[in-house]
Design a protein around this motif. Sequence first.
Motif, PDB file in Angstrom:
ATOM      1  N   VAL A   4      -7.217   4.983  -8.110  1.00 45.64           N
ATOM      2  CA  VAL A   4      -7.395   6.424  -7.936  1.00 45.64           C
ATOM      3  C   VAL A   4      -7.854   7.050  -9.252  1.00 45.64           C
ATOM      4  CG1 VAL A   4      -6.229   8.597  -7.375  1.00 45.64           C
ATOM      5  CG2 VAL A   4      -5.679   6.509  -6.100  1.00 45.64           C
ATOM      6  N   ALA A   5      -8.852   7.904  -9.174  1.00 47.27           N
ATOM      7  CA  ALA A   5      -9.377   8.583 -10.363  1.00 47.27           C
ATOM      8  C   ALA A   5      -8.595   9.862 -10.618  1.00 47.27           C
ATOM      9  CB  ALA A   5     -10.853   8.903 -10.174  1.00 47.27           C
ATOM     10  N   GLU A   6      -8.245  10.107 -11.878  1.00 46.29           N
ATOM     11  CA  GLU A   6      -7.424  11.274 -12.205  1.00 46.29           C
ATOM     12  C   GLU A   6      -8.118  12.577 -11.826  1.00 46.29           C
ATOM     13  OE1 GLU A   6      -4.667  12.928 -15.896  1.00 46.29           O
ATOM     14  OE2 GLU A   6      -6.203  11.400 -16.277  1.00 46.29           O
ATOM     15  N   GLU A   7      -9.437  12.624 -11.957  1.00 44.26           N
ATOM     16  CA  GLU A   7     -10.138  13.864 -11.624  1.00 44.26           C
ATOM     17  C   GLU A   7     -10.119  14.184 -10.124  1.00 44.26           C
ATOM     18  OE1 GLU A   7     -13.338  10.632 -12.249  1.00 44.26           O
ATOM     19  OE2 GLU A   7     -11.442  11.259 -13.180  1.00 44.26           O
ATOM     20  N   MET A   8      -9.717  13.194  -9.309  1.00 45.80           N
ATOM     21  CA  MET A   8      -9.646  13.415  -7.864  1.00 45.80           C
ATOM     22  C   MET A   8      -8.313  14.001  -7.410  1.00 45.80           C
ATOM     23  SD  MET A   8     -12.208  12.924  -5.854  1.00 45.80           S
ATOM     24  CE  MET A   8     -11.401  12.591  -4.278  1.00 45.80           C
ATOM     25  N   LEU A   9      -7.344  14.101  -8.321  1.00 43.39           N
ATOM     26  CA  LEU A   9      -6.015  14.546  -7.909  1.00 43.39           C
ATOM     27  C   LEU A   9      -6.019  15.945  -7.279  1.00 43.39           C
ATOM     28  CD1 LEU A   9      -3.748  13.141 -10.780  1.00 43.39           C
ATOM     29  CD2 LEU A   9      -4.460  12.048  -8.634  1.00 43.39           C
ATOM     30  N   LEU A  23       3.029  16.281  -7.864  1.00 42.40           N
ATOM     31  CA  LEU A  23       3.533  15.013  -7.331  1.00 42.40           C
ATOM     32  C   LEU A  23       2.511  13.897  -7.519  1.00 42.40           C
ATOM     33  CD1 LEU A  23       5.238  16.442  -4.141  1.00 42.40           C
ATOM     34  CD2 LEU A  23       6.405  15.215  -5.972  1.00 42.40           C
ATOM     35  N   TYR A  24       1.241  14.215  -7.289  1.00 44.93           N
ATOM     36  CA  TYR A  24       0.196  13.204  -7.543  1.00 44.93           C
ATOM     37  C   TYR A  24       0.133  12.847  -9.030  1.00 44.93           C
ATOM     38  CZ  TYR A  24      -1.849  13.457  -2.831  1.00 44.93           C
ATOM     39  OH  TYR A  24      -2.083  13.386  -1.477  1.00 44.93           O
ATOM     40  N   ARG A  25       0.281  13.853  -9.881  1.00 48.46           N
ATOM     41  CA  ARG A  25       0.248  13.576 -11.326  1.00 48.46           C
ATOM     42  C   ARG A  25       1.439  12.704 -11.733  1.00 48.46           C
ATOM     43  NH1 ARG A  25      -1.906  19.577 -12.985  1.00 48.46           N
ATOM     44  NH2 ARG A  25      -4.126  19.031 -13.052  1.00 48.46           N
ATOM     45  N   ALA A  26       2.591  12.969 -11.124  1.00 53.19           N
ATOM     46  CA  ALA A  26       3.766  12.153 -11.421  1.00 53.19           C
ATOM     47  C   ALA A  26       3.574  10.710 -10.973  1.00 53.19           C
ATOM     48  CB  ALA A  26       5.003  12.752 -10.735  1.00 53.19           C
ATOM     49  N   ALA A  27       2.811  10.537  -9.873  1.00 51.45           N
ATOM     50  CA  ALA A  27       2.556   9.187  -9.350  1.00 51.45           C
ATOM     51  C   ALA A  27       1.409   8.496 -10.066  1.00 51.45           C
ATOM     52  CB  ALA A  27       2.238   9.262  -7.858  1.00 51.45           C
ATOM     53  N   PHE A  28       0.613   9.247 -10.806  1.00 48.47           N
ATOM     54  CA  PHE A  28      -0.595   8.685 -11.429  1.00 48.47           C
ATOM     55  C   PHE A  28      -0.247   7.733 -12.579  1.00 48.47           C
ATOM     56  CE2 PHE A  28      -4.265   8.646 -14.267  1.00 48.47           C
ATOM     57  CZ  PHE A  28      -5.247   8.238 -13.379  1.00 48.47           C
TER      58      PHE A  28
END
Length: 388
Positions: free
Chosen positions: A349-354, A383-388
């Motif tokens: 997963v790309a961070e810019e897609m969060l 939540l996505y950032r925490a999972a990244f």
Amino acid sequence: MTSLPFSFTTVGQIHVEWGGAAKLGELLGSWFPARNLLIVTDGGLHKAGVLEPAKASLAGSGFKVTVFDAVVADPAEQVLLDCVSQGRAAGADIVIGIGGGSSMDVAKLAAVMLVSEQPLSELYGIGNVRGRRLPLVQVPTTAGTGSEVTNITILTRPDHSKMGVVSDQLYADRVLLDAELTVGLPALHTAATGIDAMVHAIEAYTSKHKKNPLSDAAAREALRLLSSNLIAACKNGADRAAREAMLIGALLAGQAFANAPVAAVHALAYPLGGRYHIPHGLSNALMLQPVLEFNMKAAAPLYAELANPVGADVPQDAGCEAKANAFVKRLIELMDASGAPRRLRDAGVAEEMLPQLAADAMLQTRLLGNNPVEVTEADALALYRAAF
């Protein structure tokens, strides 16, 4: 014990037998008069020869067998339509889903659409399927989705969004649990699908809507079986006792969430499948820890009740907060030990897609409404950032 009225629905019959797939013709012959059979599966299983014992048994019992093996993870609408087209051309009068959740999901709607004039667009939502369907049998080859005992099909639309069909017609007539079919499942898939099943049980147990004593009982027993056998099944795929326990645990978790629906973990997982084609079980596993921690402020008393079923190391006389924290800690330990990827970055997963994923997740209103804590788009992004 609740005093509110509630309903609990499940499939007509569940048959559990090691090696049962090699007797499928005999079993179906006693269950149904139909003999023109459509198997819905994926190409990997078919090419690997997993279906051969079942196909030989069916042919020996007088069944004409057509195999649709183009199911893929997070199936698109066109996969279902192609399946229905092949089934119609073959004159199918009974449908069997053999495989993971995607194959069983496609089998459910194929059984409906082979005899229905409703277009697919009319089926989406809750309770929109009208009329009957063909006889339907489900045979899972993974211990994870619980799709064999749920009334839900999830498809990926052309815009990458996920849409669900929820209807009692999607409950199968019969389910065959043959844990021998799961022996060849690689450790990574065993881990991801096993954690997926645990997510089903946890979200059913904490669901804001329709949670009831029967779904709770199924969820607790599912977690006991899954948590105590996950690592054994990952380490030794031929461990019969572990494989059978995992398959029954996944089914119980499926029964739980079919009646007390899932919530934010699934809502956040769906965009990962739609955008990146990350397998459903893995996407749930990736989002579980952040959502557990986010929900703690409301769900701690329920998490505390689940500490014992998952084997958390906490005294029985400990307080609610200690038990809830021990429950989350135990799940993190299990996920770490399973070998499944733990970060979105590790799954490509790309961070810019969060931010886009967060916007996509907000479309899953059916699921988000069941979460014990309200989830805003800002929450979803966090939540996505925490999972990244």
